[in-house]
Design an enzyme around this catalytic site. Structure first.
Site, short mmCIF file in Angstrom:
data_model
loop_
_atom_site.label_atom_id
_atom_site.label_comp_id
_atom_site.label_asym_id
_atom_site.label_seq_id
_atom_site.Cartn_x
_atom_site.Cartn_y
_atom_site.Cartn_z
N ARG A 102 -6.14 -2.39 -4.85
CA ARG A 102 -5.89 -1.73 -5.95
C ARG A 102 -4.85 -0.61 -6.10
NH1 ARG A 102 -11.12 -0.12 -7.46
NH2 ARG A 102 -11.50 -2.08 -8.69
N HIS A 120 -10.43 -5.73 4.17
CA HIS A 120 -9.99 -4.57 4.08
C HIS A 120 -10.12 -3.92 5.77
CE1 HIS A 120 -12.05 -0.51 3.59
NE2 HIS A 120 -11.05 -0.20 2.78
#
Length: 702
Positions: A420, A450
């Site tokens: 994001r 991640h």
């Protein structure tokens, strides 16, 4: 209460609300600005961080709550608050804290700035020579950029970009007396604060806010009209979006399209205005922007205090933290040969044993970045694989990967396009890497990647040897100087085999569900953490004393929290260092009396994750990319590695000890949700964990 008969931890009152816990974290950030022990420019920085954090909170979390409220959603587990209740509580909290922030800046920090030669003046208070200098600047540098937009029957209400700062101007036609509304966007392509020319004998900085310079010259923008008033306002839009990956023919194109909408298309979830704005104008803006009174925040003074980051660029070392130069860890301090050139590479050092690096105390450039750079230019290296979640816009690591691809090495870059607010940057790097010949992949459908891992394959003495890095932070040299993060560099057979298997899972078709050393989400991490917690319970019940120390950014997952409550009732001592959100309620009799939670907010953002399990005296340590949040455990690819090297374990022991005993930047979470900041007792020395770690690195103690 008998722990064996204690009520299971299922009641909503056993959990703190996630959003309200985040607000408490941001309050701790603001406290660094309120604390007179913090250097002045650093206080301005924390005011800016507080505002920047709030912007993202509104764009993602508040906008999501508004959507859930509109959809009639019920309360969310585990705390059970309905969206309307959360929004009301958030509004009440922020009305108080943002007012405190503005009082701090306008009532204290601006005066301190003045005392130190930083004069942020109001345009209306300037003398004639100063106005003359700024009017010349306005004519040449500002006026050509401005576009006044009127609102009337022939001009619809203008589309306004996210986080834009605007002037609402009321103008009157002297011929017919009609009043109209016009909007001027304060250009974000120009510096927010405009400096006055300084004479040769002047020191410091003197200037005005850009919007006041514009407001002072409105007659230039509306010739022949009478300017009856002007008022500042700022909007925040919903900036979260969801891409249906399984339906997207081209994931990159789909994300580019959604990111393009973020700036203008998201609904307005916050309207910030000057308190002096007339009610009629305020109501008109609310109607056109479709916001409720709950989403309007009124302020005296400047809007958008995140722009105070500007003052960090001024050459004022005496008003900032003492500068810190990261050190090169001892294993990488190669002795020069007779010619003065280093004889050893990082690969030679890693072959001698695992190396733990700790940023920003250890140099990122001389360790992780150098690891990738040496691999890119080493003729013995055949392949490099790396995950990229966030990196800098001028990333030397990506440039090294491009050079490696140009040298015909096998380069694989797994780039998370859904990171994001970094989507555009990551798309740009993906295109450049593909153009250079690298293999670029985007991970597993339905999961964000991640994990922070790198793998290098090197030909040595007719055999192949693999080297890996498993870290807690991004491959980003800029944040490596601002965030505390850990990384393990190793060539151990079991660990490199696991990292190789994980890359195969990420880049190909694989159902790998067992690893030798790595704990991998969403496959094995949650289950193994449960097993480790259960083992501590067994030790506690047998009299061996269970003990868990865990450091992370956020603790949200309800099932993990329930396991910790169960361990507490079994007699396990649990110490948690949770920087941000913590939904666990510590110190509740019969539930969590054996759990204490602290948060450390200081010069650097505490970003590393460390997990320690006593294991009856045979301590086990882990580091990795995962917080104990549902998204990390179930919806992201994460990697957590054991740390077994004696020197590395000793360093992690020191880190946790310093944090748990910090009495300068540590806050203790109370069972009622309040955080109390620790203070040195009378005659007690100050123990700031980050300062102690800098000193330890400087002295070569780790």
């Amino acid at each position: 209460m008998n722990p064996e008969t204690a009520k299971p931890a299922t009641a909503a009152e056993h959990f703190f609300d996630r959003e309200l816990s985040w607000l408490e974290f941001n309050d701790r950030v603001l406290q660094e600005a309120l604390d007179a022990r913090t250097p002045l420019v650093e206080r301005l920085k924390f005011v800016a961080i507080f505002s920047s954090n709030l912007d993202e909170f509104f764009m993602v979390r508040i906008s999501g709550l508004i959507e859930r409220e509109r959809a009639g959603a019920a309360g969310s587990a585990p705390a059970g608050m309905a969206p309307s209740q959360q929004l009301d509580a958030i509004r009440t909290h922020l009305a108080r804290q943002t007012a405190l922030q503005h009082r701090l800046f306008d009532g204290e920090l601006r005066e301190l700035m003045k005392q130190h030669g930083i004069l942020l003046l109001d345009y209306a208070a300037l003398d004639e020579p100063q106005r003359g200098a700024l009017e010349a600047h306005f004519s040449g540098q500002v006026f050509p950029v401005l576009t006044p937009l009127s609102v009337d029957a022939g001009h619809p209400f203008p589309q306004m970009s996210n986080l834009s700062l605007n002037l609402a101007v009321i103008v009157e036609d002297p011929v017919n007396g009609l009043r109209k509304f016009a909007r001027i966007k304060v250009p974000d392509t120009l510096p927010r604060f405009v400096a006055l020319p300084q004479g040769p004998d002047q020191a410091g900085w003197t200037g005005v806010p850009l919007e006041q310079l514009i407001a002072g010259n409105l007659a230039r923008l509306f010739p022949g009209m009478i300017v009856r008033g002007h008022h500042m306002f700022r909007i925040t839009r919903d900036a979260d979006f969801t891409v249906r990956e399984d339906e997207a023919e081209d994931l990159m194109l789909a994300i580019e399209e959604e990111v393009g909408k973020r700036h203008l298309d998201g609904f307005v979830c916050r309207l910030e205005i000057e308190r002096s704005m007339p009610a009629e104008l305020r109501e008109s803006l609310m109607e056109e922007l479709e916001v409720s009174s709950r989403d309007v925040y009124e302020f005296d003074g400047l809007l958008n205090l995140r722009d105070l980051f500007y003052f960090l660029s001024l050459p004022l070392p005496e008003l900032k933290d003492m500068p810190w130069t990261p050190v090169v860890p001892a294993p990488f301090q190669a002795a020069p040969d007779e010619s003065g050139e280093p004889r050893a590479t990082l690969f030679d050092a890693i072959k001698r044993g695992d190396v733990l690096v700790h940023h920003p105390y250890h140099s990122f450039a001389a360790t992780v970045q150098e690891f990738i750079t040496q691999a890119a230019h080493d003729p013995q290296v055949l392949a490099i694989k790396l995950t990229l979640y966030r990196t800098s816009g001028d990333s030397p690591i990506v440039r090294a990967l491009i050079a490696a691809a140009a040298a015909r090495k096998q380069v694989v870059a797994l780039i998370e396009l859904k990171a994001r607010f970094d989507e555009e940057n990551n798309i740009a790097w993906a295109n450049r890497l593909e153009d250079a010949g690298a293999h670029v992949v985007y991970g597993v459908v339905g999961l964000k990647t991640h994990t922070k891992i790198a793998l290098v394959v090197r030909k040595e003495e007719e055999a192949l040897r693999r080297y890996v890095h498993v870290g807690t932070g991004n491959y980003n040299p800029k944040t490596a100087n601002l965030y505390t993060d850990l990384g393990l560099l190793s060539c151990r057979d079991d660990l490199v085999a696991d990292v190789g298997d994980l890359f195969n899972y990420l880049t190909g078709y694989s159902r790998q569900d067992a690893y030798r050393k790595l704990l991998v989400a969403p496959l094995t991490l949650r289950r193994r953490m449960y097993e480790l917690i259960t083992r501590e319970m067994e030790h506690a019940r047998s009299g061996a004393g269970g003990h868990i120390v865990a450091k992370m950014n956020a603790l949200v997952d309800p099932e993990m929290i329930r396991h910790l409550y169960e361990a507490s009732r079994a007699g396990v001592r649990i110490e948690l260092v949770v920087r941000g959100i913590c939904c666990l309620r510590p110190g509740v009799p019969g539930l969590s009396e054996n759990i204490r939670v602290i948060s450390v907010v200081g010069r650097y953002l505490e970003h590393s994750r460390i997990f320690r399990f006593k294991n009856g005296g045979a301590d086990e340590y882990y580091i990795g990319s995962a917080d104990w949040m549902t998204r990390n455990l179930d919806h992201r690819v994460e990697a957590v590695t054991p740390v077994e090297d004696a020197a590395a374990v000793h360093h992690l022991e020191q880190v946790l000890a310093f944090l748990l005993n910090d009495n300068r930047h540590a806050w203790d979470l109370q069972s009622d949700g309040r955080y109390l900041q620790r203070q040195p007792a009378e005659g007690e020395p100050e123990r700031a964990a980050q300062a102690l770690l800098m000193e330890g690195a400087r002295l070569g103690e780790f």
